[in-house]
Design a protein around this motif. Sequence first.
Motif, PDB file in Angstrom:
ATOM      1  N   GLY A  89       0.797  -1.213   0.000  1.00 40.05           N
ATOM      2  CA  GLY A  89       0.000   0.000   0.000  1.00 40.05           C
ATOM      3  C   GLY A  89       0.834   1.269   0.000  1.00 40.05           C
ATOM      4  N   LEU A  90       1.635   1.467   1.056  1.00 46.67           N
ATOM      5  CA  LEU A  90       2.401   2.704   1.159  1.00 46.67           C
ATOM      6  C   LEU A  90       3.425   2.839   0.037  1.00 46.67           C
ATOM      7  N   LEU A  91       4.035   1.719  -0.364  1.00 49.51           N
ATOM      8  CA  LEU A  91       5.025   1.822  -1.442  1.00 49.51           C
ATOM      9  C   LEU A  91       4.394   2.192  -2.778  1.00 49.51           C
ATOM     10  N   ALA A  92       3.066   2.036  -2.903  1.00 50.09           N
ATOM     11  CA  ALA A  92       2.401   2.495  -4.122  1.00 50.09           C
ATOM     12  C   ALA A  92       2.547   4.005  -4.266  1.00 50.09           C
ATOM     13  N   ILE A  93       2.572   4.733  -3.138  1.00 45.45           N
ATOM     14  CA  ILE A  93       2.810   6.179  -3.187  1.00 45.45           C
ATOM     15  C   ILE A  93       4.219   6.455  -3.710  1.00 45.45           C
ATOM     16  N   PHE A  94       5.183   5.694  -3.180  1.00 47.28           N
ATOM     17  CA  PHE A  94       6.570   5.825  -3.643  1.00 47.28           C
ATOM     18  C   PHE A  94       6.665   5.572  -5.140  1.00 47.28           C
ATOM     19  N   PHE A  95       5.999   4.542  -5.634  1.00 45.99           N
ATOM     20  CA  PHE A  95       6.096   4.214  -7.052  1.00 45.99           C
ATOM     21  C   PHE A  95       5.272   5.178  -7.909  1.00 45.99           C
ATOM     22  N   PHE A  96       4.251   5.818  -7.337  1.00 51.75           N
ATOM     23  CA  PHE A  96       3.538   6.875  -8.066  1.00 51.75           C
ATOM     24  C   PHE A  96       4.487   8.041  -8.346  1.00 51.75           C
ATOM     25  N   VAL A  97       5.264   8.433  -7.330  1.00 53.14           N
ATOM     26  CA  VAL A  97       6.261   9.488  -7.512  1.00 53.14           C
ATOM     27  C   VAL A  97       7.322   9.043  -8.514  1.00 53.14           C
ATOM     28  N   VAL A  98       7.719   7.783  -8.448  1.00 54.48           N
ATOM     29  CA  VAL A  98       8.675   7.247  -9.422  1.00 54.48           C
ATOM     30  C   VAL A  98       8.106   7.344 -10.836  1.00 54.48           C
ATOM     31  N   GLY A  99       6.819   7.014 -10.989  1.00 53.91           N
ATOM     32  CA  GLY A  99       6.189   7.112 -12.303  1.00 53.91           C
ATOM     33  C   GLY A  99       6.185   8.531 -12.834  1.00 53.91           C
ATOM     34  N   LEU A 100       5.888   9.504 -11.955  1.00 52.91           N
ATOM     35  CA  LEU A 100       5.946  10.909 -12.358  1.00 52.91           C
ATOM     36  C   LEU A 100       7.358  11.294 -12.789  1.00 52.91           C
TER      37      LEU A 100
END
Length: 442
Positions: A89-100
């Motif tokens: 869950g929380l790492l999805a936020i990290f990977f959202f920023v990575v995607g940006l």
Amino acid sequence: MTDHNPPPRRRGVRRLFTRTSWPEARFLADVLRTETVGGALLLVGAVIALVWANSPWGDSYTELGRWVPWAGGSALHLDLDLATWAADGLLAIFFFVVGLELKREFVAGELRDPRRAVLPVVAAVGGMTVPALIYVVVNLSAGGEGLRGWAIPTATDIAFALAVLAVIGAYLPQGLRAFLLTLAVVDDLLAITIIAIFYTDDFTLLPLLVAIVPIALFGLLVQRRRTWWWALIPLALVAWTLVHSSGVHATVAGVLLGFTVPVLAGKSRGGRPAPGLAEHLEHKWRPISAGFAVPVFAFFAAGVSLRGADLGAVASDPVVLGVVLGLVVGKFVGIFGFTFLLARFTRARLDEDITWTDLIGVSLLAGIGFTVSLLIGELAFGPDSMAGANVKAAVLAGSLISALLATIVLVRRNRAYRLIALKEQVDLDRDGVPDVYQRPGD
């Protein structure tokens, strides 16, 4: 040391790791400041976990990670414990920023020009291929399930690496920082691909197909610059739930959502350029990622207990040896070796203000593989298995050794660049004209 004019640039010769433009330099500085704080919080979370897991109250740490806050979520495969919520869950936020960040680099950053993109891409590929080969060679003769962890030493933790570089490298050339950041962006993209392809179990196609709907709606809104939180966040949660239910690791949803956000700025009503939405959302969510999501994941992932463990057996475990050698030796050989070969057999050259010794230090620094390495270790062996615990110890050991070796090299280089900066300042104060810049020798 005698001053001399730098050699003239030859036509047709491309320079590796040249200084970026001012907007890119400003963006890089913003990232460095945030990731430095995030790296410190990441370290704090890992240290607390290690101390707690090895204290007399270590069982309570394990029980906390296994606590299931929503037992009624089994229908949607959401009856997850806290440790899994942190990883999925929380790492999805990290990977959202990575995607940006990935999309920005490919659309408006260092990777938009194929001639410039090939350099960090080749270095990143080398930095992932060689560690994986070393791991496979070490574990091939042992047999068993050890080979499942071949991708563990392939990742670089950008938060830790940039934090170390910021602390010890105040005078190092900007090109090294740009190289490390761009390398980490490509590294993240390859790591995401590996997770999606090789670490997906019990795959179900239907939820993944349905997930296209909320992702498309999310993309439609952001393309029209409709940043309604009450619409975007629910769509992101639905997409995350569906991707998770499909068997694909849920963090991939964060990357896909990040890819939908436009990078290039449009025009405001007054005709002035508007800030790019990807950069805007990245500034909004990066502090949450670096300051909360990743440190909490580190807290639940790094707590390996060594109480009563046979350290000799742990050190001789092929999985541990493969991870440590992959991070410390493989990352250095892959990044430095592939870059050297590229320069040796093409017309590319290092920029005048960067030496090969500088690159040695950064290649060693890329061996800090924490967040994504721990995540892949959990996907490969599970968080509660003996192999999973050994992987945590190996990732921590390999990252620490890489950080120490890189520090030894880069502190020396930083001292040399500092002396040059002081000499230039003295010359400027004396007669208002600085001496011709001379980089410190290899």
